[in-house]
Design an enzyme around this catalytic site. Sequence first.
Site, mmCIF file in Angstrom:
data_model
loop_
_atom_site.group_PDB
_atom_site.id
_atom_site.type_symbol
_atom_site.label_atom_id
_atom_site.label_comp_id
_atom_site.label_asym_id
_atom_site.label_seq_id
_atom_site.Cartn_x
_atom_site.Cartn_y
_atom_site.Cartn_z
ATOM 1 C CB SER A 278 35.012 -27.919 88.668
ATOM 2 O OG SER A 278 36.458 -27.661 88.784
ATOM 3 C CG ASN A 279 36.723 -23.988 92.040
ATOM 4 O OD1 ASN A 279 38.106 -23.722 91.763
ATOM 5 N ND2 ASN A 279 36.838 -25.488 92.513
#
Length: 210
Positions: free
Chosen positions: A21-22
């Site tokens: 993810s980020n």
Amino acid sequence: MKILVTAGPTRERLDPVRFISNRSSGKMGYAIACAARDAGHEVTLVSGPVSLPAPEGVSLVRAESAADMARAVFDAFPRQDLVIMAAAVADYRPVEISEKKIKKQPGDFVLRLERTMDILAELGKRKCPGQILAGFAAESENLLENARKKLAEKNLDWIAANTVSDGFGTDTNTVTLLGRNGEALVIGPDSKARVAAKIVEIIASPPATR
Ligand code: CTP
């Protein structure tokens, strides 16, 4: 207007307990959805996994992966006058998703990733006359040059350019809003709520009143 906003990160699953993810918090996208609602628009918010409360008076659709977000956005798109893509959509996902938790082995682990679909670029291809498309450009260098490139390549009407150091996870932001007709407006530094209100005011107004 009917306005679709996307927000937050996506999660690309690797196995039942792991994902890629980020650091997107979703705050900017949620602020835009709320600003659009407050301006009297009918708002659909497609949100990746975030820890923000569901905004009142907004139709919320949850999406986990880039593929989920693409489905939700394409489903709603034909009914929208304006789309603002503020989500930090993953550009890559694992080629394989393991049904079982991946066990560690001696030595290195090589993870193969494949490209996800560029949702905004696809919307740029599907756009009908009268529909307005806006995106964000998160850059760590050559901010305006890269943002202008995305504006043209994805067939957008507007792009909000922000440096990653200004916007990710914080409550404030500075964006440069670039328009397809050469407009360039610096908004902020200010709270994400006020930056969002300004973005909505500019993008959701007919050209004559801008
Ligand atoms: N975007 C999208 N689908 C993707 C990737 C990005 O719709 N798979 C959208 C984002 O929501 C944003 C815009 O495209 O509005 C630009 O995203 P950004 O991450 O800045 O750039 P990328 O197009 O992914 O290019 P790069 O990562 O090379 O900078």
